[in-house]
Design a protein around this motif. Structure first.
Motif, PDB file in Angstrom:
ATOM      1  N   UNK A   3       0.814  -1.215   0.000  1.00  0.00           N
ATOM      2  CA  UNK A   3       0.000   0.000   0.000  1.00  0.00           C
ATOM      3  C   UNK A   3       0.849   1.266   0.000  1.00  0.00           C
ATOM      4  N   UNK A   4       2.160   1.111  -0.083  1.00  0.00           N
ATOM      5  CA  UNK A   4       3.042   2.271  -0.104  1.00  0.00           C
ATOM      6  C   UNK A   4       3.416   2.808   1.260  1.00  0.00           C
ATOM      7  N   UNK A   5       3.003   2.127   2.332  1.00  0.00           N
ATOM      8  CA  UNK A   5       3.350   2.576   3.679  1.00  0.00           C
ATOM      9  C   UNK A   5       4.804   2.244   3.990  1.00  0.00           C
ATOM     10  N   UNK A   6       5.459   3.136   4.697  1.00  0.00           N
ATOM     11  CA  UNK A   6       6.873   2.960   5.020  1.00  0.00           C
ATOM     12  C   UNK A   6       7.033   2.189   6.333  1.00  0.00           C
ATOM     13  N   UNK A   7       7.838   1.136   6.273  1.00  0.00           N
ATOM     14  CA  UNK A   7       8.127   0.300   7.436  1.00  0.00           C
ATOM     15  C   UNK A   7       9.552   0.604   7.882  1.00  0.00           C
ATOM     16  N   UNK A   8       9.717   1.073   9.099  1.00  0.00           N
ATOM     17  CA  UNK A   8      11.038   1.342   9.643  1.00  0.00           C
ATOM     18  C   UNK A   8      11.276   0.350  10.784  1.00  0.00           C
ATOM     19  N   UNK A   9      12.362  -0.408  10.687  1.00  0.00           N
ATOM     20  CA  UNK A   9      12.630  -1.488  11.632  1.00  0.00           C
ATOM     21  C   UNK A   9      13.967  -1.250  12.323  1.00  0.00           C
ATOM     22  N   UNK A  36       8.691  -0.386  13.867  1.00  0.00           N
ATOM     23  CA  UNK A  36       8.771  -1.741  14.426  1.00  0.00           C
ATOM     24  C   UNK A  36      10.146  -1.940  15.037  1.00  0.00           C
ATOM     25  N   UNK A  37      10.180  -2.407  16.273  1.00  0.00           N
ATOM     26  CA  UNK A  37      11.449  -2.722  16.919  1.00  0.00           C
ATOM     27  C   UNK A  37      11.448  -4.204  17.277  1.00  0.00           C
ATOM     28  N   UNK A  38      12.499  -4.898  16.850  1.00  0.00           N
ATOM     29  CA  UNK A  38      12.612  -6.346  17.034  1.00  0.00           C
ATOM     30  C   UNK A  38      13.603  -6.634  18.143  1.00  0.00           C
ATOM     31  N   UNK A  39      13.191  -7.410  19.135  1.00  0.00           N
ATOM     32  CA  UNK A  39      14.067  -7.800  20.236  1.00  0.00           C
ATOM     33  C   UNK A  39      14.266  -9.301  20.250  1.00  0.00           C
ATOM     34  N   UNK A  40      15.466  -9.752  19.927  1.00  0.00           N
ATOM     35  CA  UNK A  40      15.739 -11.188  19.879  1.00  0.00           C
ATOM     36  C   UNK A  40      15.401 -11.857  21.202  1.00  0.00           C
ATOM     37  N   UNK A  41      15.640 -11.170  22.305  1.00  0.00           N
ATOM     38  CA  UNK A  41      15.339 -11.731  23.624  1.00  0.00           C
ATOM     39  C   UNK A  41      14.277 -10.924  24.359  1.00  0.00           C
ATOM     40  N   UNK A  42      13.359 -10.356  23.597  1.00  0.00           N
ATOM     41  CA  UNK A  42      12.203  -9.719  24.194  1.00  0.00           C
ATOM     42  C   UNK A  42      12.461  -8.316  24.709  1.00  0.00           C
ATOM     43  N   UNK A  85       8.321  -6.603  18.409  1.00  0.00           N
ATOM     44  CA  UNK A  85       8.354  -8.002  17.971  1.00  0.00           C
ATOM     45  C   UNK A  85       9.320  -8.721  18.905  1.00  0.00           C
ATOM     46  N   UNK A  86       8.755  -9.411  19.912  1.00  0.00           N
ATOM     47  CA  UNK A  86       9.570 -10.134  20.883  1.00  0.00           C
ATOM     48  C   UNK A  86      10.014 -11.492  20.366  1.00  0.00           C
ATOM     49  N   UNK A 137      10.157 -15.716  16.401  1.00  0.00           N
ATOM     50  CA  UNK A 137      10.236 -17.133  16.033  1.00  0.00           C
ATOM     51  C   UNK A 137       9.173 -17.469  14.984  1.00  0.00           C
ATOM     52  N   UNK A 138       7.939 -17.004  15.189  1.00  0.00           N
ATOM     53  CA  UNK A 138       6.871 -17.270  14.220  1.00  0.00           C
ATOM     54  C   UNK A 138       7.196 -16.636  12.865  1.00  0.00           C
ATOM     55  N   UNK A 139       7.689 -15.417  12.880  1.00  0.00           N
ATOM     56  CA  UNK A 139       8.048 -14.737  11.636  1.00  0.00           C
ATOM     57  C   UNK A 139       9.167 -15.470  10.921  1.00  0.00           C
ATOM     58  N   UNK A 140      10.211 -15.811  11.663  1.00  0.00           N
ATOM     59  CA  UNK A 140      11.365 -16.488  11.061  1.00  0.00           C
ATOM     60  C   UNK A 140      11.000 -17.868  10.532  1.00  0.00           C
TER      61      UNK A 140
END
Length: 234
Positions: free
Chosen positions: A150-156, A187-193, A210-211, A216-219
């Motif tokens: 949809x053209x929305x910008x995702x910043x991770x 979006x901020x991803x934390x490998x260990x929550x 994303x804890x 794990x589900x995403x990967x």
């Protein structure tokens, strides 16, 4: 015994293989030295000695059948491999490659830069457009940027820490994701929550965390948006 990826512990798997190989080897040895050895040395040899002419006929017939089967298999392969139309080459469709997945132990073993690349690759797998790693010196809190359909910008921001992400780190990301990078979804991803104060701050400021379980589900193959929608109103 099973890790969070659903795989058997490697050491236990090795021990299991050893036990199975030893058991199979023992059974095979007993069979070869008992039943097979007696059949070859007594029964089969006795039959050959008693009926030499019939044995010769059977052996010749056996090899003749093998020869005919080999010719038939060659003809079938030639027919399958031949072009459907004379002069026209047949092209075979390549099977679809398996979707990209990662095990958690793989993500843990990566360097921070490798972890950022892996997140960018998972975004590409999910169909996000132009995923690019921008992390590094002076990145102002953004490690990967992409656009959705949809053209929305995702910043991770990718946090491959051996501890939960703290509230100050989330606050810093909040100060740059939208003003500096124009994030529609930060979006901020934390490998260990995340710590609870970090989760509380993210919720108040509409940051998406994303804890470990979500990661794990995403990967393992789930679409990022499906993972996020399971607990947010994205």
């Amino acid at each position: 015994m099973l890790d969070e990826d659903g795989s058997l512990d490697p050491f236990l798997k090795f021990l299991l293989y050893i036990v199975l190989v030893l058991a199979a080897g023992k059974m095979l040895w007993e069979w070869m030295t008992g039943t097979v050895a007696r059949w070859i040395t007594v029964d089969l040899w006795g039959l050959v000695a008693a009926h030499p002419w019939w044995t010769s006929v059977v052996v010749i017939g056996f090899f003749a059948v093998l020869f005919l089967l080999a010719r038939l298999a060659g003809a079938v392969l030639d027919a399958v491999g031949a072009p459907a139309v004379p002069g026209e080459e047949v092209t075979w469709a390549e099977p679809d490659p398996a979707p990209l997945t990662y095990r958690m132990r793989q993500l843990e073993a990566m360097s921070p830069t490798g972890f950022e690349h892996a997140c960018a690759e998972l975004l590409a797998r999910d169909g996000f457009l132009h995923p690019r790693r921008v992390g590094g010196s002076g990145d102002l809190g953004a490690d990967v940027i992409a656009n959705d359909a949809d053209g929305l910008t995702i910043v991770v921001q990718c946090k491959q820490l051996n501890r939960p992400v703290s509230s100050p780190a989330v606050q810093q990301f909040n100060g740059t994701a939208r003003p500096e990078h124009g994030a529609d979804h930060a979006i901020i991803i934390g490998l260990n929550g995340f710590t609870q104060p970090a989760l509380d701050f993210a919720s108040r400021h509409h940051l998406i965390t994303v804890g470990r379980e979500d990661l794990r589900r995403w990967a393992h193959g789930a679409h990022l948006y499906d993972v996020i929608r399971a607990r947010t109103m994205l």
